[in-house]
Design a protein around this motif. Structure first.
Motif, PDB file in Angstrom:
ATOM      1  N   LYS A 412      65.429 -26.745 -25.695  1.00  0.00           N
ATOM      2  CA  LYS A 412      64.820 -28.064 -25.866  1.00  0.00           C
ATOM      3  C   LYS A 412      64.920 -28.809 -24.539  1.00  0.00           C
ATOM      4  CE  LYS A 412      65.938 -28.398 -30.796  1.00  0.00           C
ATOM      5  NZ  LYS A 412      66.678 -29.170 -31.827  1.00  0.00           N
ATOM      6  N   GLU A 414      63.424 -32.268 -22.130  1.00  0.00           N
ATOM      7  CA  GLU A 414      62.728 -33.559 -22.131  1.00  0.00           C
ATOM      8  C   GLU A 414      61.481 -33.502 -21.244  1.00  0.00           C
ATOM      9  OE1 GLU A 414      65.551 -36.482 -20.893  1.00  0.00           O
ATOM     10  OE2 GLU A 414      66.612 -36.501 -22.827  1.00  0.00           O
ATOM     11  N   VAL A 451      69.756 -31.071 -25.564  1.00  0.00           N
ATOM     12  CA  VAL A 451      68.448 -31.177 -24.897  1.00  0.00           C
ATOM     13  C   VAL A 451      68.676 -31.204 -23.390  1.00  0.00           C
ATOM     14  CG1 VAL A 451      66.328 -32.525 -24.675  1.00  0.00           C
ATOM     15  CG2 VAL A 451      67.525 -32.458 -26.866  1.00  0.00           C
TER      16      VAL A 451
END
Length: 483
Positions: A412, A414, A451
């Motif tokens: 994951k 950003e 993340v």
């Protein structure tokens, strides 16, 4: 009376304690989740094909591919020519700067062709060996890339295994152990069930296939060869510790005639014929049955010629069918003039695959000569090739590729971190920023995040060098390094 009550109370307390212990030690039964087979993630795991529509036009983002529309459409035409068997003995050259998807295009072609068409990849530097000649290695890989489908109708027993009962007798040679004299096997089809008796050698073949009750198999009557086809389809809902292949229960009788198609390569036949004391008696299947692990020994042109005559004979009789495959030679500029002259002749031979070359070089010297030539390939061979050019990726295309790779690696990330990586890839290379994904994910996990953030990517970029920054450092500190 009070003593009797005390005894009863003690016994009830003991029973309660026993029940509590049994409850503590009892096994809890829970729903078993579906077991997913884990696979190693490699550089091109995300590729599933060329990503073309029904009319042969490239979709911008499809099958793991991003961009390179013209190159993919050209490869689509090549795939159609290979499937129609109209491109044997021809060559294709992928050219472009490093990191533009040349190897990815070749692998996508192999996936479009499917598992029945041979695809053999190699690197130009593999031909250099102190044991075997360069031309011998090239011809060996040529013949690995040419498949042969052999068809023969055989009498077989086929069905689902319902019983395996070995019959043991005393060892006639003495000793305390027993030996298997024969084995009773129950086979079932949709029409009938039958018990057959097999010898110990056939039973050994059955054990090598790891066949058990509930598996669908067929046994060749003449040779005793056993093939496990899979698990019976109606057992699909049972709990399995391994991922299984399932197949339907055969129709018809247990004893039947079955057309068996065996897929081998010409190189397999070369190796089988190079073995001493081989008596084939003109039977191609007896050659296939004697295949061993290939040894690093040179096979002569005379032997290959004899194999070609045998293959031509069976093709004319309709027993076998030739399947020209693909030989992919990456870093083709590493070959020398001797290899290139040999390739010229090999491409014109009757048994020749489709050859795909790839290189990232511009005008450079042909190895073994002082001649400067495009891509380090002699002009006479270059004239025989269809050239497919790959273009550099844009920032947006790099962002899409990174997003696909992150999804494949289950990372994951950003949006701002993805944007930073794509811009960094334009300055350095796509390969460098793809390699930064996993270390950045590791840094985010150490920091307690699920993340990948911009901070993780920047920290990772400071820890590692790309090739351009490394070259700058070498130039600036040239005097400190050993020469």
């Amino acid at each position: 009376m009070s003593k009797v009550i005390e005894i009863l109370e003690n016994t009830t307390k003991e029973k309660e304690k026993k029940l509590e212990k049994e409850e503590e030690t009892s096994v809890t039964i829970e729903d078993v989740e579906t077991i997913v087979e884990t696979k190693r993630i490699s550089t091109h795991t995300h590729l599933k094909g060329l990503g073309l529509d029904e009319q042969g036009f490239a979709i911008n983002v499809a099958s793991g591919f991003v961009g390179q529309k013209e190159a993919r459409e050209a490869c689509g035409i090549v795939v159609d020519l290979i499937k129609s068997k109209k491109m044997a003995g021809r060559g294709i050259l992928f050219t472009g700067i490093p990191g533009t998807g040349k190897t990815a295009l070749a692998l996508a072609i192999s996936q479009e062709l499917g598992p029945k068409v041979p695809f053999f990849p190699m690197v130009g530097s593999e031909v250099y060996s102190s044991e075997v000649k360069k031309t011998a290695i090239l011809m060996e890989n040529f013949r690995r890339s040419i498949g042969l489908q052999i068809k023969e109708v055989k009498q077989v027993f086929e069905g689902e295994i319902t019983e395996i009962t070995p019959n043991e007798v005393e060892n006639t040679y003495g000793g305390y152990g027993k030996v298997i004299s024969y084995v009773i096997i129950g086979l079932k089809t949709k029409r009938e069930s039958k018990q057959i008796r097999i010898d110990p050698k056939t039973y050994e073949n059955l054990q090598k296939q790891k066949a058990i009750i509930g598996d669908v198999v067929y046994i060749e009557i003449s040779t005793g060869v056993v093939r496990r086809l899979g698990r019976a389809e109606y057992l699909k809902d049972e709990y399995q510790l391994e991922v299984e292949d399932y197949c339907p229960i055969p129709k018809g009788d247990v004893n039947k005639k079955k057309e068996i198609i065996q897929e081998i390569t010409l190189y397999d036949l070369d190796v089988a014929n190079s073995r001493p004391k081989m008596d084939t008696k003109g039977d191609l299947f007896s050659i296939v049955g004697q295949l061993l692990q290939p040894k690093k020994t040179e096979i002569t042109d005379k032997l290959r010629g004899e194999v070609n005559k045998l293959v031509n004979k069976y093709i004319d009789n309709g027993i076998a069918e030739l399947v020209p495959g693909v030989l992919f030679i990456d870093e083709v500029h590493m070959l020398d003039i001797e290899c290139f002259s040999y390739l010229n002749r090999a491409l014109e031979s009757a048994f020749a695959p489709i050859v795909i070359f790839a290189t990232n070089r511009g005008i450079c010297q042909v190895r073994g000569t002082e001649i400067q030539s495009p891509h380090g390939i002699p002009l006479d061979l270059l004239d025989r090739l269809l050239i497919v050019k790959t273009l550099p990726y844009t920032v947006n295309e790099m962002a899409m590729i990174l997003s696909i790779r992150a999804e494949v690696e289950q990372i994951k990330i950003e949006e701002d971190a993805l944007e930073y990586l794509s811009k960094l890839g334009e300055k350095s290379s796509l390969r460098y920023v793809i390699h930064l994904l996993t270390p950045s994910n590791l840094l985010s996990k150490i920091a307690g995040r699920n993340v990948v953030t911009l901070q993780d990517v920047k920290e990772c970029d400071t820890l590692f060098f790309d090739s351009k920054n490394s070259a700058k450092m070498l130039i600036s500190q040239e005097e400190k390094f050993l020469k």
